[in-house]
Design a protein around this motif. Structure first.
Motif, PDB file in Angstrom:
ATOM      1  N   PRO A 163      41.250  90.859  61.819  1.00 39.27           N
ATOM      2  CA  PRO A 163      40.910  92.202  62.643  1.00 39.27           C
ATOM      3  C   PRO A 163      42.172  92.751  63.253  1.00 39.27           C
ATOM      4  N   GLU A 164      43.395  91.953  63.405  1.00 42.99           N
ATOM      5  CA  GLU A 164      44.511  92.358  64.319  1.00 42.99           C
ATOM      6  C   GLU A 164      45.308  93.202  63.206  1.00 42.99           C
ATOM      7  N   LYS A 165      45.110  93.141  61.883  1.00 41.25           N
ATOM      8  CA  LYS A 165      45.955  93.930  60.789  1.00 41.25           C
ATOM      9  C   LYS A 165      45.107  94.914  60.172  1.00 41.25           C
ATOM     10  N   ILE A 166      43.968  95.221  60.511  1.00 38.66           N
ATOM     11  CA  ILE A 166      43.237  96.238  60.153  1.00 38.66           C
ATOM     12  C   ILE A 166      43.180  97.366  61.099  1.00 38.66           C
ATOM     13  N   ILE A 167      43.718  98.480  60.830  1.00 41.78           N
ATOM     14  CA  ILE A 167      43.341  99.460  61.659  1.00 41.78           C
ATOM     15  C   ILE A 167      42.605 100.518  61.382  1.00 41.78           C
ATOM     16  N   VAL A 168      41.544 100.988  62.295  1.00 38.49           N
ATOM     17  CA  VAL A 168      40.608 102.126  62.058  1.00 38.49           C
ATOM     18  C   VAL A 168      40.948 103.159  62.702  1.00 38.49           C
TER      19      VAL A 168
ATOM     20  N   VAL B 246      52.277  92.086  40.377  1.00 36.03           N
ATOM     21  CA  VAL B 246      52.277  91.110  41.415  1.00 36.03           C
ATOM     22  C   VAL B 246      51.172  91.282  42.280  1.00 36.03           C
ATOM     23  N   THR B 247      50.947  90.213  42.710  1.00 30.70           N
ATOM     24  CA  THR B 247      49.876  90.295  43.937  1.00 30.70           C
ATOM     25  C   THR B 247      50.827  90.167  45.421  1.00 30.70           C
ATOM     26  N   CYS B 248      50.560  91.341  46.333  1.00 26.47           N
ATOM     27  CA  CYS B 248      51.124  91.192  47.461  1.00 26.47           C
ATOM     28  C   CYS B 248      50.348  91.003  48.746  1.00 26.47           C
ATOM     29  N   LYS B 249      50.801  90.331  49.528  1.00 30.43           N
ATOM     30  CA  LYS B 249      50.199  90.093  50.904  1.00 30.43           C
ATOM     31  C   LYS B 249      50.432  91.454  51.737  1.00 30.43           C
ATOM     32  N   VAL B 250      49.380  91.885  52.305  1.00 31.60           N
ATOM     33  CA  VAL B 250      49.487  93.164  53.168  1.00 31.60           C
ATOM     34  C   VAL B 250      49.502  92.740  54.610  1.00 31.60           C
ATOM     35  N   ASP B 251      50.633  93.637  55.062  1.00 35.17           N
ATOM     36  CA  ASP B 251      51.016  93.305  56.431  1.00 35.17           C
ATOM     37  C   ASP B 251      50.251  94.402  57.211  1.00 35.17           C
ATOM     38  N   LEU B 252      49.611  95.510  56.885  1.00 37.72           N
ATOM     39  CA  LEU B 252      48.962  96.277  57.418  1.00 37.72           C
ATOM     40  C   LEU B 252      47.765  97.286  56.569  1.00 37.72           C
ATOM     41  N   ALA B 253      46.521  97.032  57.102  1.00 38.31           N
ATOM     42  CA  ALA B 253      45.751  98.038  56.240  1.00 38.31           C
ATOM     43  C   ALA B 253      45.110  98.993  57.282  1.00 38.31           C
ATOM     44  N   MET B 254      45.085 100.128  56.956  1.00 36.95           N
ATOM     45  CA  MET B 254      44.539 101.409  57.617  1.00 36.95           C
ATOM     46  C   MET B 254      43.430 101.860  57.004  1.00 36.95           C
ATOM     47  N   ILE B 255      42.184 101.961  57.456  1.00 34.32           N
ATOM     48  CA  ILE B 255      41.004 102.401  56.916  1.00 34.32           C
ATOM     49  C   ILE B 255      40.389 103.670  58.025  1.00 34.32           C
ATOM     50  N   LEU B 256      39.684 104.512  57.232  1.00 32.39           N
ATOM     51  CA  LEU B 256      39.358 105.614  58.046  1.00 32.39           C
ATOM     52  C   LEU B 256      37.908 105.979  58.017  1.00 32.39           C
ATOM     53  N   ASP B 257      37.410 106.722  58.853  1.00 32.19           N
ATOM     54  CA  ASP B 257      36.090 107.261  59.078  1.00 32.19           C
ATOM     55  C   ASP B 257      35.464 107.787  57.712  1.00 32.19           C
ATOM     56  N   SER B 258      36.335 108.571  56.854  1.00 25.97           N
ATOM     57  CA  SER B 258      35.538 109.043  55.743  1.00 25.97           C
ATOM     58  C   SER B 258      35.554 108.021  54.797  1.00 25.97           C
ATOM     59  N   GLY B 259      36.574 107.228  54.257  1.00 29.47           N
ATOM     60  CA  GLY B 259      36.576 106.095  53.305  1.00 29.47           C
ATOM     61  C   GLY B 259      36.223 104.740  53.575  1.00 29.47           C
ATOM     62  N   GLY B 260      36.264 104.441  54.965  1.00 29.66           N
ATOM     63  CA  GLY B 260      36.506 103.220  55.365  1.00 29.66           C
ATOM     64  C   GLY B 260      35.209 102.420  55.654  1.00 29.66           C
ATOM     65  N   PRO B 261      34.889 102.190  57.040  1.00 25.22           N
ATOM     66  CA  PRO B 261      33.605 101.467  57.403  1.00 25.22           C
ATOM     67  C   PRO B 261      32.485 101.936  56.545  1.00 25.22           C
ATOM     68  N   ARG B 262      32.488 103.234  56.619  1.00 22.71           N
ATOM     69  CA  ARG B 262      31.284 103.757  55.950  1.00 22.71           C
ATOM     70  C   ARG B 262      31.034 103.336  54.572  1.00 22.71           C
TER      71      ARG B 262
ATOM     72  N   ILE C   1      49.920 110.077  61.501  1.00 21.40           N
ATOM     73  CA  ILE C   1      50.582 110.340  62.665  1.00 21.40           C
ATOM     74  C   ILE C   1      50.449 109.613  63.819  1.00 21.40           C
ATOM     75  N   VAL C   2      49.123 109.097  63.956  1.00 26.00           N
ATOM     76  CA  VAL C   2      48.712 108.125  64.970  1.00 26.00           C
ATOM     77  C   VAL C   2      49.537 106.799  64.686  1.00 26.00           C
ATOM     78  N   LEU C   3      49.623 106.429  63.472  1.00 26.09           N
ATOM     79  CA  LEU C   3      50.264 105.286  62.975  1.00 26.09           C
ATOM     80  C   LEU C   3      51.570 104.814  63.573  1.00 26.09           C
TER      81      LEU C   3
ATOM     82  N   LYS D 124      41.242  95.394  66.398  1.00 24.88           N
ATOM     83  CA  LYS D 124      41.952  95.366  67.598  1.00 24.88           C
ATOM     84  C   LYS D 124      42.403  96.783  67.635  1.00 24.88           C
ATOM     85  N   HIS D 125      42.784  97.456  66.655  1.00 27.04           N
ATOM     86  CA  HIS D 125      43.407  98.884  66.995  1.00 27.04           C
ATOM     87  C   HIS D 125      42.475  99.881  66.351  1.00 27.04           C
ATOM     88  N   PHE D 126      41.909 100.683  67.273  1.00 27.76           N
ATOM     89  CA  PHE D 126      40.939 101.773  66.696  1.00 27.76           C
ATOM     90  C   PHE D 126      41.454 102.942  67.464  1.00 27.76           C
TER      91      PHE D 126
END
Lengths: 165, 430
Positions: free
Chosen positions: B66-71, B34-50, B112-114, B101-103
């Protein structure tokens, strides 16, 4: 990258992401990381692997981290396919997204290091050109086949966005 | 192990319910794609924006929401050289460019931070760019880890495919003995269930789990990754809701309805008795290579590490302090402590825990992933032996591929630090 012919590199069970992409090089470029791929178990692998070669693993290939470098390094080294008895979920997904076909291959113990293999991930066939033995394997799941044929997620998205125009 | 006789036509597991909701379906069946709609996506310095930013540029597209992507920057913090400094700067620039929005920049380890900030709630479908994102399942949501390439797709489309996993139910009953905690449960389960439970979800339950703190429950879900599962989940209860409120979020009225139906069909059910469990240690080079602490007593160590998402929460630091009160770290051992977040660091300072640790000789490090994944301070050299509260001990995980890493609970790691060799923590708590 749906068909490949190359040499078999046999690694056995539980090849994890720290072996595929050692943490010490996580901050480095993708190319530097790839040069250290699997060095803890096969020091010359990254130097000696040839375009289209096939990795043969056993149980739970790719267990561990979500780090994409574990799969991307195989793409950079131009590995043609990975055959394994079973795969860890995140490695399996990453590899397919980079256009590296992963095929479930229960007969992995019948392959010897340096055997010449011909793998077709669309038709689901593996041929051991050294032993002459042929195998049927489950092809890539249908919903991912188009992405694999396109060469991975990025070329697939490019094509999709171009069509949407 | 017993097969469940629930009526599959009428019931669903917690995981199936969340996936069905995210996929916009009345119900889903294990094995279905199935294809799911994502409620929250967390990305990190190591494998995220970079990794993601260059791909967004290549495709000429922006981010989905930008409100559902947390860096979170936690892997390479603080910067130690030009390469890590550039990675962290790139994350800050990405956040500015895409108005994220959330960095959380150097505030602690992402999982933990989440929860400290009330981002996770029961019933959510969340994706994280780190394998231990499974930890979020302690809050009754479905949270799984994905590589940067897949998180790229999530950040663009807000969707991801999943094969609906079967659920394995693991129940614990009874009370733990002294010095036995959730970490011991997971090292035991890695041995019992193996690390190859791909395409399954692990649901924990039973009165032992009900009695556990959220911090301990999180350990069970975190190390569902070591079991090879898609995720680990625990149905929410009053403790879950209190933890969400502590993070500043009011739980939705239906929060407690997110649970497996009575008679739901599980792929397997396992029942264990907490009173029978002894402190566990995993020997090199896999978490499944574990046994009772007695099997490893006397193994001399060079380093003890209390760190990581799984092993440096406030309760973990308190466990270590209870062993080290009035004791000193053995002269040939270095004890490194990296609290899992800045908030935990401050709480441990306020309640006296840090004083006990530093009086014993602990060296305090910054909050971040650090030595757990050979990314920061505390990596090992060839021939060295470490015992660690972290979740993995694969060859090369903490530095040299010629180093040996043992895993244990904070009690067991602190006991080893004091003894200079692996020791039974029960002897330190009498």
């Amino acid at each position: 990258m749906t068909a490949t012919t190359g040499k078999a590199w046999c690694f056995g069970d539980e090849i994890n992401t720290d072996l595929l992409a050692p943490g010490l090089y996580m901050k480095s470029s993708n190319e530097v990381m790839a040069s250290h791929c699997l060095e803890s178990v096969a020091p010359d692998f990254a130097k000696m692997v040839q375009d289209g070669d096939v990795i043969v693993g056993g149980h739970n290939f790719g267990i561990g981290s979500a780090r994409e470098q574990a799969a991307l390094s195989l793409r950079i080294l131009k590995v043609g396919a990975v055959l394994a008895e079973s795969f860890a979920r995140t490695f399996y997904r990453n590899a397919l997204n980079f256009g590296v076909p992963c095929l479930f291959f229960p007969e992995y113990k019948e392959i010897n290091q340096n055997d010449r293999l011909k793998v077709d991930s669309v038709s689901g066939t593996v041929e051991n050109l050294t032993s002459g033995k042929q195998y049927r394997v489950s092809p890539i799941p249908a919903h991912l086949m188009e992405m694999i044929v396109d060469g991975g997620l990025m070329p697939h998205l490019k094509k999709k966005f171009a069509k949407a125009g | 192990m017993q097969k469940n006789k629930g009526n599959p036509a009428m019931t669903a597991t917690l995981v199936e319910k969340i996936i069905a909701r995210a996929a916009g379906k009345a119900r889903v069946t294990p094995g279905e794609i199935v294809t799911c709609k994502v409620d929250l996506a967390m990305i990190l310095d190591s494998g995220g924006p970079r990794k993601i930013w260059p791909r967004l540029k290549e495709l000429g597209v922006g981010v989905w929401d930008p409100e559902k992507i947390i860096v979170v920057s936690d892997h390479f913090v603080p910067a130690v050289d030009a390469e890590t400094a550039a990675i962290l700067k790139l994350a800050r620039d990405f956040v500015r460019e895409y108005k994220i929005k959330h960095f959380y920049d150097m505030k602690g380890i992402c999982h933990i931070v989440l929860t400290e900030n009330g981002h996770l709630e029961p019933g959510m479908f969340a994706c994280g760019g780190d394998s231990h994102s499974t930890m979020g399942g302690a809050y009754g949501c479905y949270m799984a880890g994905f590589g940067g390439i897949e998180m790229t797709g999530v950040c663009i489309t807000g969707e991801i495919w999943t094969r609906v996993p079967e659920t394995i139910r693991v129940d614990w009953s009874g009370a733990f003995n002294t010095a036995v905690v959730a970490k011991d449960v997971m090292l035991f389960l890695c041995r019992q269930l193996g690390m190859d439970n791909a395409f399954t979800a692990i649901e924990y339950g039973g009165d032992t789990i009900a009695a556990m703190s959220m911090s301990e429950r999180a350990v069970l879900c975190n190390m569902a990754a070591e079991l090879g599962g898609e995720t680990g989940v625990i149905a929410p209860d009053a403790k879950t809701l209190a933890a969400i409120r502590a993070g500043g979020t009011e739980p939705k009225p239906d929060a407690l309805s997110w649970r497996s139906d009575d008679g739901a069909r599980f792929a397997a059910r396992h029942n264990f008795n907490a009173a029978e469990l002894q402190p566990q240690v995993a020997a090199p080079h896999a978490p499944s290579n574990s046994g009772g602490v007695d099997d490893y007593k006397g193994v001399k160590i060079d380093q003890a590490y209390i760190g990581a998402c799984v092993g440096a929460k406030l309760s973990d630091l308190q466990m270590a302090a209870s062993v080290l009160t009035g004791r000193k770290v053995a002269s040939h051992v270095r004890l490194l402590v990296a609290p899992a977040s800045q908030k935990i660091y401050a709480e441990a300072a306020a309640d006296g825990t840090l004083n006990i640790l530093t009086d014993a000789g602990a060296i305090m490090l910054a909050s971040g992933c650090g030595a757990c994944a050979a990314l920061g301070a505390g990596v090992l050299s060839e021939g060295e032996t470490c015992i660690s509260t972290t979740n993995r001990n694969f060859k090369g995980r903490m530095g040299s591929n010629q180093a040996s890493v043992y895993l244990g609970s904070p009690y067991t790691v602190a006991a080893a630090a004091a003894a200079g060799a692996i020791a039974d923590p029960r002897e330190f708590l009498q």
